[in-house]
Design a protein around this motif. Structure first.
Motif, PDB file in Angstrom:
ATOM      1  N   UNK A 186       0.819  -1.209   0.000  1.00 43.20           N
ATOM      2  CA  UNK A 186       0.000   0.000   0.000  1.00 43.20           C
ATOM      3  C   UNK A 186       0.857   1.266   0.000  1.00 43.20           C
ATOM      4  N   UNK A 187       2.122   1.160   0.372  1.00 41.56           N
ATOM      5  CA  UNK A 187       3.005   2.332   0.415  1.00 41.56           C
ATOM      6  C   UNK A 187       3.768   2.544  -0.879  1.00 41.56           C
ATOM      7  N   UNK A 188       3.660   1.591  -1.818  1.00 44.73           N
ATOM      8  CA  UNK A 188       4.363   1.742  -3.075  1.00 44.73           C
ATOM      9  C   UNK A 188       3.795   2.933  -3.864  1.00 44.73           C
ATOM     10  N   UNK A 189       4.660   3.572  -4.626  1.00 45.40           N
ATOM     11  CA  UNK A 189       4.269   4.672  -5.506  1.00 45.40           C
ATOM     12  C   UNK A 189       3.687   5.857  -4.738  1.00 45.40           C
ATOM     13  N   UNK A 190       4.093   6.004  -3.491  1.00 48.86           N
ATOM     14  CA  UNK A 190       3.697   7.180  -2.715  1.00 48.86           C
ATOM     15  C   UNK A 190       4.954   7.981  -2.389  1.00 48.86           C
ATOM     16  N   UNK A 191       4.798   9.309  -2.282  1.00 47.26           N
ATOM     17  CA  UNK A 191       5.941  10.140  -1.954  1.00 47.26           C
ATOM     18  C   UNK A 191       7.015  10.065  -3.017  1.00 47.26           C
ATOM     19  N   UNK A 192       8.256   9.790  -2.586  1.00 45.24           N
ATOM     20  CA  UNK A 192       9.384   9.744  -3.528  1.00 45.24           C
ATOM     21  C   UNK A 192       9.666   8.332  -4.028  1.00 45.24           C
ATOM     22  N   UNK A 193       8.707   7.417  -3.878  1.00 47.79           N
ATOM     23  CA  UNK A 193       8.900   6.038  -4.324  1.00 47.79           C
ATOM     24  C   UNK A 193       8.891   5.956  -5.845  1.00 47.79           C
ATOM     25  N   UNK A 194       9.875   5.270  -6.409  1.00 47.68           N
ATOM     26  CA  UNK A 194       9.981   5.061  -7.857  1.00 47.68           C
ATOM     27  C   UNK A 194       9.804   3.596  -8.211  1.00 47.68           C
ATOM     28  N   UNK A 195       9.132   2.853  -7.355  1.00 55.32           N
ATOM     29  CA  UNK A 195       9.045   1.416  -7.559  1.00 55.32           C
ATOM     30  C   UNK A 195       8.279   1.064  -8.835  1.00 55.32           C
ATOM     31  N   UNK A 196       7.335   1.938  -9.259  1.00 58.13           N
ATOM     32  CA  UNK A 196       6.584   1.653 -10.493  1.00 58.13           C
ATOM     33  C   UNK A 196       7.512   1.662 -11.701  1.00 58.13           C
ATOM     34  N   UNK A 197       8.457   2.571 -11.739  1.00 54.81           N
ATOM     35  CA  UNK A 197       9.412   2.606 -12.851  1.00 54.81           C
ATOM     36  C   UNK A 197      10.321   1.386 -12.818  1.00 54.81           C
ATOM     37  N   UNK A 198      10.716   0.974 -11.615  1.00 55.28           N
ATOM     38  CA  UNK A 198      11.576  -0.207 -11.511  1.00 55.28           C
ATOM     39  C   UNK A 198      10.831  -1.488 -11.895  1.00 55.28           C
TER      40      UNK A 198
END
Length: 482
Positions: free
Chosen positions: A442-454
């Protein structure tokens, strides 16, 4: 059925030794041949059938001493009488038992005097009996103590004391054993003797009851020690495996390494090295002849020599910045413990630039190597752009279609360069690129998270929020690499 041997085997299993049914039958044959009269001979005989490795042999020795002997200076009823009386019919064993009883003298059932009061109404009488017992030589002769101990042992067997699991069950089992000993009738007899004015007989009966209580307390404590609080440990370990590491206190984190090694050992045994059978090539003459003996040696069935499947090269890159450093430590522990099934593994860590630390694990024990790694390279902020670019530079010449890359990180680069181009280069060159994210999904892609690009440059991105989830991910990885 040898109940003493079966209880000893349960004791070994509770302390981590894997003992099969066949090995149990072998141990029964050893005991039937050797008996219980010579402890050294018995220990060597049982070790030959139950201990399979050096670690198993060391653990077996400790368990044997704990089960069959008392610690030096312990003033408690000796349960060796039980094993010798129940399992040895030889004159030599009976003579040895008599010598042990004589040598013990007055070291009888005095430990329980002054023990804890479980709320069963026996604490006050026990304290009074202690002072009386001191004035009368410890509460009776050696023969009386032996008889009391045997009565308590029989009562404990009747109520299945070996099934005790938790320390909170002490009071329950204490009351069960006293009930089996007809303790209520004993209390009534003591009261009647006092009412009749026969104080001397009442005092003797009180001392006998105090001896029973002491023996009961010792038997319960000893059984808990033999069971190694196994049920409590299983519950605690299961809870730790399902708990997020970020929610754990430092005390519980320190208990993780033994659990990780245990899980890694299970995974290693499940994913042993696999051999690929060829359908042509060089004939395996020995196997062919053995398998065709039933046909008079005529090779109706031919077998070819197996070829060893090449092992995959594993590259592990861990973020050791403050946010996920604890999980990087767990993954590195797992990987090092799986060295038997993942021999071609190179480990890298980063806060900024990626640094290979494989040599540190070869030079130092795992725990010491991890401490050095965090001291030298940790405690900084994450720079995924610099980390991925330098990682690609170091492994570019080594990557091939047998390579697997595991990256552990939360994907939060503090708004800097993401290094996505380097990750895509790795993705196109390697067989597998796996990204383990310890953050909740649930915390993915929030704030400075770039996990969607990875995710676009990885074959698989998964949450590893607990030890159990990480174990499952590694299990799936090992299945893919077989």
């Amino acid at each position: 059925m040898d109940e003493t041997l079966l209880q000893f085997i349960r004791h070994l299993r509770n302390h981590g030794l894997a003992i099969s049914t066949a090995e149990t039958l072998d141990a029964m044959r050893v005991v039937a041949t050797l008996g219980y009269s010579d402890p050294t001979l018995l220990r060597d005989g049982l070790a030959s059938s139950l201990a399979k490795t050096v670690d198993d042999y060391n653990s077996f020795g400790e368990c044997f001493e704990r089960f069959f002997q008392l610690e030096a200076g312990e003033n408690a009823p000796d349960l060796n009488d039980q094993q010798r009386a129940e399992n040895s019919d030889t004159p030599e064993a009976q003579g040895s038992q008599n010598e042990d009883q004589t040598a013990r003298g007055d070291n009888g059932a005095s430990e329980g005097q002054g023990g804890e009061d479980d709320g069963q109404g026996a604490g006050d009488g026990q304290s009074e009996g202690e002072s009386k017992g001191e004035g009368k030589g410890g509460g009776g002769s050696s023969g009386q103590r032996d008889s009391t101990l045997k009565d308590v042992i029989r009562a404990a067997a009747e109520i299945n004391l070996e099934k005790i699991q938790y320390r909170t069950q002490r009071g329950v089992y204490r009351r069960k054993i006293l009930t089996a000993l007809n303790d209520e009738q004993t209390l009534e007899d003591i009261k009647k003797l006092y009412d009749a004015g026969d104080d001397e007989k009442a005092h003797v009966l009180e001392q006998l009851r105090e001896g029973q209580i002491a023996a009961v307390k010792y038997l319960i404590d000893r059984q808990l020690l033999l069971n190694n609080d196994n049920a409590s440990k299983q519950l605690r370990d299961a809870s730790l495996q399902d708990t997020s590491l970020s929610a754990m206190e430092h005390y519980h984190r320190e208990r993780l390494p033994p659990i990780i090694r245990k899980l890694a050992k299970k995974l290693a045994s499940r994913h042993r090295q696999r051999h690929k059978s060829a359908r042509r090539g060089k004939l395996d003459l020995g196997k062919t002849l053995r398998r065709n003996i039933a046909y008079g040696g005529v090779p109706f069935h031919r077998f070819w020599k197996t070829t060893r499947k090449d092992k995959s090269d594993i590259f592990v890159l861990c973020d050791i910045s403050g946010s996920v450093s604890a999980w990087s430590r767990v993954l590195l522990l797992f990987v090092q413990a799986l060295s038997d099934v993942l021999p071609n593994t190179r480990s890298f860590v980063f806060c900024g630039q990626s640094i290979e630390v494989s040599d540190l694990f070869k030079q130092y024990p795992v725990d010491e190597a991890l401490a050095i790694i965090h001291q030298r390279h940790g405690l900084g902020g994450s720079d995924y752009g610099l980390a991925l670019n330098s990682f690609w530079t170091q492994i570019e010449d080594k990557l091939n279609r047998r390579s697997c890359v595991i990256i552990l990180g939360d994907g939060r680069g503090n708004g800097g360069d993401t290094g996505i181009d380097a990750l895509r280069s790795i993705y196109h060159r390697a067989r597998l690129v796996l990204w383990f994210n310890p953050e909740s999904h649930h915390s993915w892609n929030t704030g400075d998270s770039e996990i969607r690009r990875y995710q676009s440059a990885s074959h698989f991105v998964a949450e590893c929020g607990s030890l159990r989830k990480l174990e499952r991910l590694l299990d799936q990885l090992l299945s893919l690499l077989r």
